[in-house]
Design a protein around this motif. Structure first.
Motif, PDB file in Angstrom:
ATOM      1  N   VAL A   1       0.848  -1.198   0.000  1.00  0.00           N
ATOM      2  CA  VAL A   1       0.000   0.000   0.000  1.00  0.00           C
ATOM      3  C   VAL A   1       0.883   1.248   0.000  1.00  0.00           C
ATOM      4  O   VAL A   1       0.721   2.167  -0.809  1.00  0.00           O
ATOM      5  CB  VAL A   1      -0.942  -0.005   1.235  1.00  0.00           C
ATOM      6  CG1 VAL A   1      -1.601   1.356   1.406  1.00  0.00           C
ATOM      7  CG2 VAL A   1      -1.983  -1.088   1.093  1.00  0.00           C
ATOM      8  N   VAL A   2       1.861   1.282   0.931  1.00  0.00           N
ATOM      9  CA  VAL A   2       2.718   2.470   1.050  1.00  0.00           C
ATOM     10  C   VAL A   2       3.551   2.653  -0.218  1.00  0.00           C
ATOM     11  O   VAL A   2       3.715   3.773  -0.726  1.00  0.00           O
ATOM     12  CB  VAL A   2       3.617   2.358   2.300  1.00  0.00           C
ATOM     13  CG1 VAL A   2       4.540   3.560   2.390  1.00  0.00           C
ATOM     14  CG2 VAL A   2       2.776   2.251   3.553  1.00  0.00           C
ATOM     15  N   LEU A   3       4.032   1.537  -0.766  1.00  0.00           N
ATOM     16  CA  LEU A   3       4.848   1.628  -1.984  1.00  0.00           C
ATOM     17  C   LEU A   3       4.027   2.221  -3.125  1.00  0.00           C
ATOM     18  O   LEU A   3       4.500   3.093  -3.872  1.00  0.00           O
ATOM     19  CB  LEU A   3       5.352   0.224  -2.364  1.00  0.00           C
ATOM     20  CG  LEU A   3       6.090   0.149  -3.691  1.00  0.00           C
ATOM     21  CD1 LEU A   3       7.421   0.876  -3.591  1.00  0.00           C
ATOM     22  CD2 LEU A   3       6.347  -1.292  -4.103  1.00  0.00           C
ATOM     23  N   LEU A   4       2.790   1.766  -3.257  1.00  0.00           N
ATOM     24  CA  LEU A   4       1.955   2.238  -4.344  1.00  0.00           C
ATOM     25  C   LEU A   4       1.690   3.738  -4.196  1.00  0.00           C
ATOM     26  O   LEU A   4       1.768   4.500  -5.153  1.00  0.00           O
ATOM     27  CB  LEU A   4       0.643   1.445  -4.336  1.00  0.00           C
ATOM     28  CG  LEU A   4      -0.101   1.422  -5.667  1.00  0.00           C
ATOM     29  CD1 LEU A   4      -0.802   0.098  -5.843  1.00  0.00           C
ATOM     30  CD2 LEU A   4      -1.109   2.529  -5.772  1.00  0.00           C
TER      31      LEU A   4
ATOM     32  N   SER B   1       1.923  12.978   4.421  1.00  0.00           N
ATOM     33  CA  SER B   1       0.619  13.440   4.868  1.00  0.00           C
ATOM     34  C   SER B   1      -0.426  12.335   4.687  1.00  0.00           C
ATOM     35  O   SER B   1      -1.231  12.050   5.577  1.00  0.00           O
ATOM     36  CB  SER B   1       0.239  14.688   4.072  1.00  0.00           C
ATOM     37  OG  SER B   1      -1.118  14.955   4.221  1.00  0.00           O
ATOM     38  N   VAL B   2      -0.395  11.654   3.488  1.00  0.00           N
ATOM     39  CA  VAL B   2      -1.377  10.587   3.203  1.00  0.00           C
ATOM     40  C   VAL B   2      -1.169   9.417   4.177  1.00  0.00           C
ATOM     41  O   VAL B   2      -2.120   8.895   4.753  1.00  0.00           O
ATOM     42  CB  VAL B   2      -1.247  10.111   1.736  1.00  0.00           C
ATOM     43  CG1 VAL B   2      -2.096   8.867   1.502  1.00  0.00           C
ATOM     44  CG2 VAL B   2      -1.665  11.220   0.790  1.00  0.00           C
ATOM     45  N   VAL B   3       0.096   9.034   4.371  1.00  0.00           N
ATOM     46  CA  VAL B   3       0.365   7.882   5.262  1.00  0.00           C
ATOM     47  C   VAL B   3      -0.065   8.222   6.687  1.00  0.00           C
ATOM     48  O   VAL B   3      -0.642   7.383   7.394  1.00  0.00           O
ATOM     49  CB  VAL B   3       1.858   7.475   5.198  1.00  0.00           C
ATOM     50  CG1 VAL B   3       2.139   6.340   6.161  1.00  0.00           C
ATOM     51  CG2 VAL B   3       2.226   7.055   3.787  1.00  0.00           C
ATOM     52  N   CYS B   4       0.191   9.476   7.120  1.00  0.00           N
ATOM     53  CA  CYS B   4      -0.269   9.899   8.463  1.00  0.00           C
ATOM     54  C   CYS B   4      -1.778   9.717   8.585  1.00  0.00           C
ATOM     55  O   CYS B   4      -2.285   9.211   9.596  1.00  0.00           O
ATOM     56  CB  CYS B   4       0.057  11.367   8.710  1.00  0.00           C
ATOM     57  SG  CYS B   4       1.768  11.623   9.166  1.00  0.00           S
TER      58      CYS B   4
ATOM     59  N   LEU C   1       0.624  -1.002   8.291  1.00  0.00           N
ATOM     60  CA  LEU C   1       0.907   0.252   7.589  1.00  0.00           C
ATOM     61  C   LEU C   1       2.152   0.919   8.160  1.00  0.00           C
ATOM     62  O   LEU C   1       2.963   1.502   7.429  1.00  0.00           O
ATOM     63  CB  LEU C   1      -0.301   1.189   7.679  1.00  0.00           C
ATOM     64  CG  LEU C   1      -1.507   0.783   6.815  1.00  0.00           C
ATOM     65  CD1 LEU C   1      -2.700   1.660   7.122  1.00  0.00           C
ATOM     66  CD2 LEU C   1      -1.178   0.860   5.324  1.00  0.00           C
ATOM     67  N   CYS C   2       2.302   0.848   9.500  1.00  0.00           N
ATOM     68  CA  CYS C   2       3.537   1.397  10.118  1.00  0.00           C
ATOM     69  C   CYS C   2       4.757   0.695   9.536  1.00  0.00           C
ATOM     70  O   CYS C   2       5.761   1.325   9.180  1.00  0.00           O
ATOM     71  CB  CYS C   2       3.527   1.168  11.625  1.00  0.00           C
ATOM     72  SG  CYS C   2       2.424   2.254  12.501  1.00  0.00           S
ATOM     73  N   HIS C   3       4.634  -0.632   9.466  1.00  0.00           N
ATOM     74  CA  HIS C   3       5.758  -1.407   8.925  1.00  0.00           C
ATOM     75  C   HIS C   3       6.044  -0.965   7.493  1.00  0.00           C
ATOM     76  O   HIS C   3       7.201  -0.744   7.101  1.00  0.00           O
ATOM     77  CB  HIS C   3       5.392  -2.896   8.964  1.00  0.00           C
ATOM     78  CG  HIS C   3       6.479  -3.787   8.474  1.00  0.00           C
ATOM     79  ND1 HIS C   3       6.246  -4.932   7.772  1.00  0.00           N
ATOM     80  CD2 HIS C   3       7.826  -3.674   8.555  1.00  0.00           C
ATOM     81  CE1 HIS C   3       7.392  -5.498   7.452  1.00  0.00           C
ATOM     82  NE2 HIS C   3       8.373  -4.757   7.919  1.00  0.00           N
TER      83      HIS C   3
ATOM     84  N   LEU D   1       9.588   3.841   2.793  1.00  0.00           N
ATOM     85  CA  LEU D   1       9.969   5.242   2.616  1.00  0.00           C
ATOM     86  C   LEU D   1      11.425   5.398   3.040  1.00  0.00           C
ATOM     87  O   LEU D   1      11.900   4.662   3.901  1.00  0.00           O
ATOM     88  CB  LEU D   1       9.070   6.146   3.471  1.00  0.00           C
ATOM     89  CG  LEU D   1       7.565   6.045   3.179  1.00  0.00           C
ATOM     90  CD1 LEU D   1       6.783   6.939   4.118  1.00  0.00           C
ATOM     91  CD2 LEU D   1       7.255   6.436   1.741  1.00  0.00           C
ATOM     92  N   SER D   2      12.122   6.362   2.468  1.00  0.00           N
ATOM     93  CA  SER D   2      13.540   6.499   2.792  1.00  0.00           C
ATOM     94  C   SER D   2      13.716   7.462   3.967  1.00  0.00           C
ATOM     95  O   SER D   2      13.243   8.604   3.928  1.00  0.00           O
ATOM     96  CB  SER D   2      14.286   7.035   1.559  1.00  0.00           C
ATOM     97  OG  SER D   2      15.554   7.464   1.979  1.00  0.00           O
ATOM     98  N   TRP D   3      14.415   7.014   5.010  1.00  0.00           N
ATOM     99  CA  TRP D   3      14.587   7.841   6.213  1.00  0.00           C
ATOM    100  C   TRP D   3      16.015   8.326   6.383  1.00  0.00           C
ATOM    101  O   TRP D   3      16.345   8.941   7.393  1.00  0.00           O
ATOM    102  CB  TRP D   3      14.173   7.032   7.456  1.00  0.00           C
ATOM    103  CG  TRP D   3      12.729   6.656   7.409  1.00  0.00           C
ATOM    104  CD1 TRP D   3      12.213   5.474   7.000  1.00  0.00           C
ATOM    105  CD2 TRP D   3      11.600   7.479   7.748  1.00  0.00           C
ATOM    106  NE1 TRP D   3      10.845   5.479   7.062  1.00  0.00           N
ATOM    107  CE2 TRP D   3      10.440   6.722   7.523  1.00  0.00           C
ATOM    108  CE3 TRP D   3      11.465   8.791   8.212  1.00  0.00           C
ATOM    109  CZ2 TRP D   3       9.164   7.200   7.752  1.00  0.00           C
ATOM    110  CZ3 TRP D   3      10.198   9.272   8.448  1.00  0.00           C
ATOM    111  CH2 TRP D   3       9.052   8.494   8.209  1.00  0.00           C
ATOM    112  N   LYS D   4      16.861   8.012   5.418  1.00  0.00           N
ATOM    113  CA  LYS D   4      18.268   8.416   5.570  1.00  0.00           C
ATOM    114  C   LYS D   4      18.403   9.916   5.285  1.00  0.00           C
ATOM    115  O   LYS D   4      17.795  10.432   4.358  1.00  0.00           O
ATOM    116  CB  LYS D   4      19.151   7.635   4.592  1.00  0.00           C
ATOM    117  CG  LYS D   4      19.474   6.240   5.093  1.00  0.00           C
ATOM    118  CD  LYS D   4      20.678   5.680   4.373  1.00  0.00           C
ATOM    119  CE  LYS D   4      21.225   4.419   4.995  1.00  0.00           C
ATOM    120  NZ  LYS D   4      20.324   3.489   5.573  1.00  0.00           N
ATOM    121  N   GLY D   5      19.216  10.590   6.107  1.00  0.00           N
ATOM    122  CA  GLY D   5      19.479  12.010   5.835  1.00  0.00           C
ATOM    123  C   GLY D   5      18.328  12.901   6.271  1.00  0.00           C
ATOM    124  O   GLY D   5      17.475  12.533   7.047  1.00  0.00           O
TER     125      GLY D   5
END
Length: 1932
Positions: A261-264, A277-280, A317-319, A325-329
């Motif tokens: 879902v998140v990837l799409l 914003s959408v994922v939140c 969904l948290c997973h 999503l990329s969290w680096k930087g």
């Protein structure tokens, strides 16, 4: 060990005929040799082949031909055909086929000009696959798409080109799967396959979207109107959403869907702030932040944001957000920050609402993932992080606090994974803190880290989470930091190594500590320029090695078990050089100093260290002298026969284990094994046997490997000397192995102990596996030393009563040379077969197992069917075995023989069942049916049912077997289904069963008395018809003179329930092992031997047994068979059978629901077999499935188990009782594992509410369910103390795991507490109050809870306090215990103060004593808990002592209630009693003065007449006074008021009329004496008499010993005197009169002889008498013999050593004999005279052969008493009992020489050899033995399974031989009495030899099988008599 990776299976190309011909035709072109034609030719050859490996080679060739193609006008059509061929084959191949990889590689190598055409060709094939798939092709196509994206660039281009089609296909596939899933309920295998396909499809769709990111975004931007791609993506998102919200899907699929879902969303919306914003919005389940998304996406997301979605959706969904999503930087915007902080909050909310452990696992994993993402974010190289984020993530923030709470409530979780994840999370939190505040890298200055460390160190060590967290602190801040705070840490952790559950954690933390400490010390030394490592290594050794050696030498062995396994190897790996330090330190200690008794001493510690070092390869190999000359050989020999098992095992490990598997054995090592093996073969402990076998296996493997090496070297080596050495080594090997083989075979004699047989057979089987018993030109040829007699002894081991011995003997017989076993001799084989058939009808259950082993062995004999025919003819049976095939193979012969044996047994069984149908009694007595059935099952077990040739015959046989099983069951079921099947009068009114029972009753006809059930009854068979009589003549073993049967009710019962068991096992075996015959949807028939109808019939049979049997044995055994059946149903290919468990389950639940007293279901207290039935059906459901059956069943049962208003009649409670009982079975079933946890809180509610039922049956079942749940929640009891914290859980952890219990327990408690008020004086007892308090008292507060009350435990407190007012004593006590967990340690002082304030300050009229007592108990329990937990005094200014002093009247006579007086005194004892008090010194001093004044004025000291009539509770009150007096008088008199006071108090205590007070006082004195002894031992001080031990006290004690009447007090006072008399000489006084030593001795002897009824008193008297005797003999060795009572004492000691005495008495006798070994037993003056001394020695030898290991070990201590006659090698060393026995007899022989009594000695030992125990009652035993074996199947009396009369006899004979030589050398003459004695002995021995020989001759053929015990007994008697005659002959 290197594990080979599983290689994928290569399969040839499979295309249908039509396609294949077309392809070949398109490639066949004549003429021309250009590149394309060559390529076509290669591909054509490839298609024509069927060998896959050759195909791969041709494809590779085609690849290189493709690469070489040039652009010059190739044949277009042919090239197209080639590319089409490769593409088509690629898309048709199965997953993971290496051929597919080869084609991908070939296609990738096409030249650049050809790439576009290749892509087109492959796309066409793919498009063709994707456009019109059939549903069975879905998985294959999905797999092909994945393969195209797996490192195959052209494939990826194809997918990109066909993107809309591919995505549409994936949507179509997923939709179909979702539809199918709803129709697969109950079909677990199909369901599992569907889940797998679904997972693959979701993963593939993610891969496609990920790889086509650009294509998707371009396409979506290009077409603004609703586009086709957008619709497809929308549909895919719909599928993902469906999976996420449908709980029928397994977690792995849902979790992947969450990521998808998140990837799409990311693919559609890019990486800006809008995505976050959408994922939140999705996480918050609100549609607010969705505005920035496209409409179709917004629509789908709103569908996910509905209110009623399952809680798991947020989790997945948290997973997805963290993984996709990329969290680096640097974060792209504020919405990302919001998302980063929203995830942990969402997860922590879930934490409380989820129930399944597997979900808890996912939450833990995702939290760890989040912490890693947060770290990535902080450590990024971009702009600095926003301050708000930094503040939220730093240590001490609200979020950190909540996360730490999560960690503390999950670090004890039962799932390993959850614990591991919480530890990783903790480490990441520390790293976050470190990253945010790098300035405070010194932990001592960082308040957050300091508090955290203090908190962790303050926790109990049984909390496993503590270790990992401390490990993280060590990793980040170094070991020095922790060692500075707690220097005792190393020894503290080493002390925990005895606990198996904690040892791995403790050793892990220790390793982190010492590795880090060593690195720290080294770096500090480098920084200070001290390069010499000696200085800092000394410090390191002092910290880590010294405490280790102390623990190893001194602690009890069981406390150090795991040091060798877990700790030592790690320490030596870290610092190999420390070994020399250890060895030096241990050899400097005296080798005999054993520390405390029960510890391994320096010698044991040395072995442990060396063993670990050698296994690690730290010690030099043994080739350079023994381990580099570190240890002398004599030390090793001592260790190998040491008394302690573990020391022997370590020494053996040192010899056997080696770092190199080919290290050559030295002759010394082989000698050490020769020294070790004989005394260690007979070990009673299974653990030691297992270790010995495993270590010797290592040695033998090393021998085998080094032999191969030596043989190789012999061939290659040129140097002659080296070759000679190698040849010599091989010769030594051969000698050693032959010695080993013979030694082991020699011990397998009749009468050898079970443990010795077991060990010997184990080792022989190992020899057979590793070296084989060949007789040919083998290098060792071990078969040459095995004799035929040896092989026969192994065969007779099959008759042993122990299953393991039978099993090993059978295995060994298959390895021995066939000629030696002798079964190929026709006559011999017929005898063994006949013995097996006879055993199969024996009435002793274990005989049928022997029969099965014999039959299994005979199956390999080619002439078996002939022998069967002979046996059948002999018995007059009409049996024709199947004709054997000509020249059969081994497998065919085995099948033929199995068929013949099963047919024969079946034929016999059918006849016997017919007989049983006419008379069950005769069947039970002459041919109980179970033996035959057991043999059939056992014979079938070894058959390979997949490759049977005679399937038609087998099919008929299976049908007959099933039919005969049903008949057997029908015969015996009336008995086992009767309501009282234990052989008593059946009382059934049920018409079905009573008819069968009446028949049995008429035969048994019980009399009115119960003697029928203890004495056998003869049945006169003459009244039976002739048919029965002719049948019975074939059972001679049951004949007792006439034609009578001996039969008891027990026999009937055993026959019945064993038959039931065997029927269950046989039916289970048939269903499980035979191939199934069935037809499936596709009308394809699978040929098998057992049909679906037969299987279903067996299922219905089991159902009937389980639901209607009442005999526990019967339904438990039916359950075992039924479990086999249900396992088979799930795995069978038949759809009809797969759905049976679900159908049966719903049927039985319906029956339970509607059951009432008239129901067929068996309604016993525990519902008999119903729980078993349901358990079996549920446990067959695969663990990895969604467990729909379990969930459905639990919901139904919990509804039934809950009480309801309309169900209170007797008839309606039956379903409730059944439901409670079934729930109990399910919670207990370990196979349901963690899947049952979500239902625990409901179950507990049902149990607590069930207690309120008016019906007894419901309350009873609720009790059982409640206790099961307590075990399920808190784990199995982990210690003797019910209330120890190991059996408890912190409040937070409990309510986090079972949140539903929080409101329930609170409401119930409130309700119960309201009924407690006892003002009215009436007792009201709320039914469930006790349960509630019991659960709450199992919780305790965690010191990590901080100030906020965890999960709001505060609301419980007022109700629990209120329960303390109850009028029921036990409730008040429970309430006090339950209050403790709810008060945090920091709040204890204020709570205690508040409770004390509630007590009335002065006496008054309206005082409620129940209320006072409850309050005092609560104060007492709180103070005690504080004492154990905090180890520090209460904080100052608490006001507790003032409040207490104001209420002192409660302890004085002003208070008329003795119970509250006692409770107040207990509080005073708690505060004033200990040396280190909870209060400040001045406060406690004042309090002690007040307490003393109350004590001196109390009934204990100033006794007046009123005290005797104090009434109930007076004893407890006096005991409380006594505790106070003991503290003042004995424990710490210096702190109370000095010596004269203590004397006075002790006198009062010892003269108190209440025996409980005297007992308590004596216990206190004894404890104090032992403490003083230990202190003196530790400080090595000279003994000084403490001040409280004055003359008056001693005189009081001695006169108490003479006049005390209460046995326990008398035993205690004698124990006190024992301790005193061992230190000082006692002056015995009776009041003022002094007593003589002889008078005291006589009095105590009389007491010891009279006190056998009280073990404790008997032991104390014996010990004290013996001490006095030893002192007397010591002071005057010559004159002692004049004292008349010494022979009495000798007789008393001997009587205490007999086999039937209790263990405690034998232990005391052993200690007495050891203590007098030097003064009495081996004194040159013979103070007790010869006969008494010899009988004492005899008693010592008896104890050395006792069955109890502890007794033997204790007796063997006489060897450690230094004696000049013992050789220097054994003197003063602890040795194992067999060695002690051997040396002891040798020592006695030397003593005979020293005393000049050799002839008398010879005669005494000869009498022992003849054995006196059976000479007088021989006639009786002979008569009895004929009765016992058949009548009483189980009562075998006291058998000593350890003693070995055979070995004892050989030992005596050997020592007699050497004594006779001395006799001939020294004296050579006998006096007349001795000549007469020789004459008598000779006559006895001759008579014994003759009678035993006659008895042996009268036994039936092969008596070793038919009457094993009798045969062994007679053989032993005969051997003894023969040896005695031999000795007497030599003596003359």
């Amino acid at each position: 060990m290197v594990v080979k990776k599983k290689t994928a299976k290569v399969e040839a190309v499979v295309l249908d005929e039509d396609k294949l011909h077309k392809l070949i035709a398109s490639l066949s072109i004549d003429g021309g040799e250009d590149g394309v034609r060559q390529l076509a030719h290669t591909l054509q050859s490839c298609l024509e082949l069927t060998e896959p490996v050759q195909q791969i080679q041709l494809v590779k060739k085609a690849g290189s031909q493709l690469e070489a193609l040039t652009e010059e006008q190739p044949d277009e059509a042919l090239l197209e055909a080639c590319l089409h061929t490769l593409s088509l084959v690629y898309t048709s191949l199965q997953a993971k086929n290496p051929l597919r990889r080869a084609i991908a590689s070939a296609l990738s190598s096409v030249p650049a000009w050809l790439q576009e055409r290749t892509v087109n060709s492959l796309s066409a094939c793919l498009s063709n696959c994707v456009s019109n798939p059939t549903s069975d092709r879905y998985p294959h196509i999905v797999d092909t798409i994945t393969a195209c994206l797996d490192g195959f660039a052209l494939g990826e281009r194809c997918i990109n080109k066909l993107l809309p089609e591919v995505l549409q296909f994936l949507h179509k596939g997923l939709s179909e799967y979702l539809q199918q899933n709803s129709g697969l309920a109950g079909r677990h295998i199909a369901q599992a396959q569907l889940m797998h396909s679904c997972l693959s499809a979701v993963k593939t769709s993610m891969l496609v979207i990920q790889r086509s990111q650009e294509t998707i975004s371009t396409a979506l931007q290009a077409e603004q109107r609703p586009c086709k791609l957008g619709d497809t993506l929308s549909c895919l998102l719909g599928c993902y959403t469906h999976i996420l919200t449908d709980e029928d899907f397994i977690q792995s699929v849902q979790s992947t869907a969450g990521m998808a879902v998140v990837l799409l969303i990311r693919s559609v919306m890019g990486c800006g702030d809008e995505v976050a914003s959408v994922v939140c919005s999705l996480l918050c389940s609100s549609a607010q932040g969705l505005d920035s998304a496209p409409d179709w996406l917004k629509q789908r997301c709103e569908g996910l944001c509905t209110g009623g979605r399952p809680p798991g959706v947020s989790l997945y969904l948290c997973h997805g957000a963290l993984a996709m999503l990329s969290w680096k930087g640097t974060l792209p915007g504020p919405q990302w920050e919001k998302l980063l902080l929203l995830v942990p909050n969402t997860l922590l909310d879930l934490d409380v609402s989820i129930k399944e452990s597997s979900t808890a696992m996912v939450v833990a994993r995702v939290l760890t993932l989040w912490s890693s993402a947060a770290l990535d974010c902080l450590q990024g190289k971009g702009q600095p992080c926003p301050p708000h984020l930094l503040q939220s993530l730093s240590g001490g923030s609200e979020l950190q606090h909540q996360l730490l709470e999560h960690i503390y409530s999950h670090w004890e979780h039962p799932l390993d994974g959850v614990r591991h994840q919480t530890r990783s999370l903790f480490r990441n939190l520390l790293l976050l803190h470190q990253t945010i505040s790098p300035s405070t890298c010194n932990p001592t200055k960082d308040s957050y880290i300091r508090e955290l460390t203090q908190g962790l160190l303050g926790l109990e060590w049984h909390m496993r989470g503590k270790y990992g967290s401390l490990g993280c602190l060590v990793e980040l801040y170094g070991a020095g930091y922790l060692l500075d705070i707690q220097p005792q840490l190393p020894s503290c952790l080493l002390g925990l190594m005895g606990d198996q559950t904690l040892a791995p954690y403790a050793s892990d933390l220790l390793e982190r500590l010492f590795v880090s400490h060593k690195a720290q010390l080294a770096s500090e030394a480098t920084a200070a320029d001290k390069t010499a490592p000696e200085e800092w290594m000394g410090h390191w050794h002092q910290t880590w090695v010294t405490p280790l050696l102390q623990v190893l030498c001194r602690a009890r062995l069981d406390q150090t078990t795991y040091i060798l396994d877990y700790f030592l190897p790690k320490l030596l790996r870290c610092s190999p050089s420390s070994l020399a330090h250890m060895v030096q330190a241990l050899q400097d200690t005296t080798p005999c100093s054993t520390g405390l008794s029960g510890s391994r001493g320096a010698l044991g510690a040395l072995m442990t260290c060396l063993r670990a070092a050698r296994a690690q390869g730290v010690v030099p190999s043994s080739e350079e002298g023994l381990w580099g000359g570190l240890v002398p050989l004599s030390l090793l020999q001592q260790a190998l026969v040491h008394k302690h098992d573990q020391v022997r095992m370590d020494a053996l490990g040192l010899v056997c284990e080696s770092h190199r598997s080919t290290e050559v054995l030295t002759s010394q090592e082989m000698d050490l094994i020769r020294h070790f093996l004989p005394p260690n073969l007979n070990s009673q402990s299974p653990g030691v046997r297992q270790q010995t076998v495993s270590l010797l296996k290592k040695l033998l493997c090393r021998m085998k490997d080094s032999t191969v090496l030596l043989q190789k070297r012999l061939i290659q080596e040129r140097d002659q000397e080296q070759r000679d050495r190698d040849q010599h080594t091989l010769h030594l090997y051969k000698e050693f192995l032959r010695w080993l083989c013979v030694s082991l075979l020699e011990v397998l004699l009749p009468g050898a102990s079970f443990s010795k047989c077991l060990m010997s057979l184990h080792l022989l089987c190992l020899l057979g596996q590793l070296f084989t018993f060949s007789t040919g030109p083998d290098v060792f040829a071990l078969g040459e030393v095995v004799t035929s007699a040896h092989a026969q002894n192994v065969l007779y081991c099959i008759a042993s009563n122990f299953l393991e011995v039978k099993h090993l003997a059978s295995a060994l017989l298959r390895q021995l040379p066939r000629s030696l076993v002798g079964l190929q001799v026709q006559e011999r084989m017929r005898c063994v077969l006949q013995a097996a058939l006879d055993l199969s009808t024996s009435t002793r259950p274990f005989d049928s197992v022997s029969a099965a082993h014999l039959l299994n062995m005979l199956l390999h004999q080619p002439d078996l069917s002939q022998a069967l025919l002979q046996c059948a003819q002999k018995q007059g049976l009409d049996f024709q075995p199947p004709s054997p095939p000509p020249q059969p193979s081994e497998a065919l012969m085995l099948e033929h023989n199995t068929l013949a044996v099963v047919q024969f047994l079946l034929h016999c069984l059918q006849l016997e069942v017919s007989r049983a149908e006419s008379s069950l009694l005769q069947a039970a007595a002459s041919c109980p049916l179970y033996g035959r059935a057991h043999c059939i099952t056992a014979v079938l077990q070894h058959l390979n049912t997949e490759t049977l040739s005679q399937s038609e015959q087998w099919r008929c046989l299976v049908s007959e077997l099933i039919a005969v099983c049903y008949r057997m069951s029908n015969v015996v079921s009336p008995v086992v289904q009767s309501s009282s099947p234990e052989g008593l009068i059946p009382m059934d009114t049920d018409s079905d069963t009573s008819a069968g029972l009446q028949k049995i009753l008429q035969e048994i006809q019980p009399r009115d008395t119960n003697d029928f059930f203890t004495s056998a009854r003869e049945l006169d068979t003459h009244q039976e018809d002739d048919h029965t009589q002719s049948q019975t003549t074939h059972t001679p073993s049951l004949d007792t003179g006439g034609e009578g049967y001996r039969v008891t009710a027990q026999m009937v019962l055993v026959c019945c329930w064993r038959s039931m068991k065997e029927v269950a096992m046989l039916l289970g075996q048939l269903c499980q092992s035979l191939p199934l015959h069935y037809t499936n949807d596709s009308a394809h028939t699978h040929v098998g031997l057992i049909t679906e109808e037969q299987v279903e019939g067996v299922g219905l049979y089991f159902r009937q047994q389980l639901l209607q049997s009442r005999h526990r044995g019967a339904f438990e055994l039916a359950y075992v068979g039924f479990v086999r059946l249900t396992d088979m149903l799930c795995r069978s290919g038949s759809q009809a059978l797969q759905q049976l468990p679900a159908r049966w389950l719903s049927e039985v639940l319906e029956e339970v629901k509607s059951s009432d007293p008239s129901s067929k279901l068996c309604a016993t207290r525990r519902s008999a077999g119903i729980p078993f039935y349901i358990q079996a059906l549920l446990s067959s459901e695969p663990k990895s499935s969604s467990c729909s059956l379990l969930k459905m069943t639990m919901r139904e049962l919990i509804t039934l188990a809950m009480p309801s208003v309309d169900r209170n009649t007797d008839s309606s409670t039956v379903p409730q009782v059944h439901a409670l009982n079934i729930l109990r079975a399910l919670y207990r079933d370990t196979r349901l594992g963690e899947n049952i946890i979500p239902f625990v809180s409901d179950g507990l509610q049902a149990a607590v509410l069930g207690f309120t039922s008016p019906v007894w049956a419901v309350r009873n079942s609720s009790t059982l369910l409640f206790s099961t749940l307590i075990t399920r929640i808190f784990g199995v009891k982990k210690g003797k103390d019910e209330h120890s914290k190991k059996n408890r859980m912190t409040g937070r952890e409990f309510f986090t795991r079972f949140p539903a219990l929080y409101p329930f327990l609170l409401n119930q408690l409130e309700e119960a507490a309201a009924t407690v008020e006892s003002d009215s004086g009436q007792v009201k007892l709320h039914p469930s109050l006790f349960l509630l308090l019991l659960v709450l008292s199992r919780l305790y507060p965690s010191p990590m809870d901080g100030s906020s009350s965890p999960l709001g435990l505060a609301p419980f407190m007022p109700f629990i306090m209120r329960c303390g007012r109850s009028a029921v004593y036990r409730t008040r006590e429970m309430a006090a215990r339950a209050l403790v967990p709810f008060v945090l340690v920091t709040q204890v002082p204020s709570t205690v103060q508040a409770l004390l304030q509630e007590l009335p300050p002065e006496p008054g009229p309206k005082i409620q004593h129940n209320h006072i007592h409850g309050t005092l108990l609560q104060v007492l329990f709180l103070l005690r808990s504080y004492q154990t937990d905090s180890h520090r005094p209460l904080p100052g200014g608490n006001g507790i002592s003032n409040t207490l002093r104001q209420r002192m009247w409660l302890a004085s006579r002003q208070n008329g209630c003795v119970v509250t007086r006692g409770a107040f005194l207990d509080v005073l004892v708690c505060l004033c009693g200990p040396k280190i008090s909870l209060l400040d010194d001045p406060e406690v001093g004042d309090l002690r003065q007040e307490a003393l004044s109350i004590l001196m004025a109390s009934d204990l000291v100033s006794s007046d007449d009123s005290s005797s009539a104090l009434g109930p509770g007076s004893t407890q009150y006096l005991l409380s006074l006594a505790r106070l007096a003991l503290s003042a008088g004995v424990e710490i008199p210096d702190l109370w008021g000095g010596p004269q006071l203590s004397g006075q108090l002790l006198q009062c205590l010892l003269r108190c009329p209440q025996y409980e007070v005297r007992e308590l006082a004596l216990e206190g004195i004894l404890r104090r004496l032992q403490e003083e002894e230990e202190e003196e031992e530790e400080k090595k001080k000279k003994k000084r008499r403490p001040q409280w031990r004055d003359e008056t006290t001693l005189s009081n004690l001695t006169s108490l010993a003479l006049h005390e009447t209460h046995p326990q007090c008398l035993a205690k006072v004698l124990s006190v005197l024992c301790v005193l008399s061992s230190s000082w000489e006692l002056r015995w006084r009776d009041g003022v009169q002094a007593l003589s030593q002889e008078g005291v001795l006589l009095h105590l002897l009389a007491l010891a002889q009279k006190s056998a009824h009280s073990v404790e008193l008997h032991c104390a008297a014996l010990t004290l008498v013996s001490q006095l005797v030893v002192q007397m003999v010591d002071s005057n060795p010559q004159g002692a013999s004049a004292v008349a009572c010494l022979s009495q004492w000798g007789a008393l000691v001997c009587s205490c050593c007999s086999e039937e005495q209790p263990t405690e008495v034998k232990l005391t006798a052993a200690k007495v004999l050891v203590d007098c070994a030097a003064t009495v037993l081996s004194s040159p003056h013979l103070p007790l005279g010869l006969s008494t001394t010899v009988s004492l020695w005899r008693s010592l030898f008896l104890l050395l052969q006792d069955e109890d290991q502890e007794v033997r070990d204790s007796a063997s201590d006489f060897m450690s008493v230094p004696s000049p006659l013992l050789g220097t090698d054994v003197a003063g060393v602890s040795v194992c009992p067999p060695v002690a026995l051997d040396s002891g007899v040798g020592l006695l022989c030397r003593l005979f020489e020293q005393w000049g009594q050799v002839p008398a000695g010879v005669l005494a030992l000869t009498e022992w050899l003849l054995g006196d125990e059976e000479s007088n009652d021989e006639a009786v035993t002979d008569e009895a033995s004929t009765l016992d074996e058949e009548d009483f199947l189980f009562e075998k009396g006291d058998l000593n399974l350890w003693a070995e009369p055979v070995q004892w006899m050989k030992l005596l004979h050997r020592q007699l031989g050497s004594l006779l030589i001395t006799f001939q050398q020294v004296t050579g003459t006998l006096d007349p009495d001795q000549v007469q004695q020789i004459q008598t002995l000779s006559t006895q021995a001759k008579a014994k030899a003759l009678s035993s020989q006659q008895a042996l001759d009268s036994l039936p053929a092969l008596p070793q099988f038919s009457c094993t015990m009798e045969h062994a007994r007679l053989v032993l008697r005969h051997q003894r008599a023969t040896l005695v005659l031999d000795v007497l002959e030599r003596l003359r």
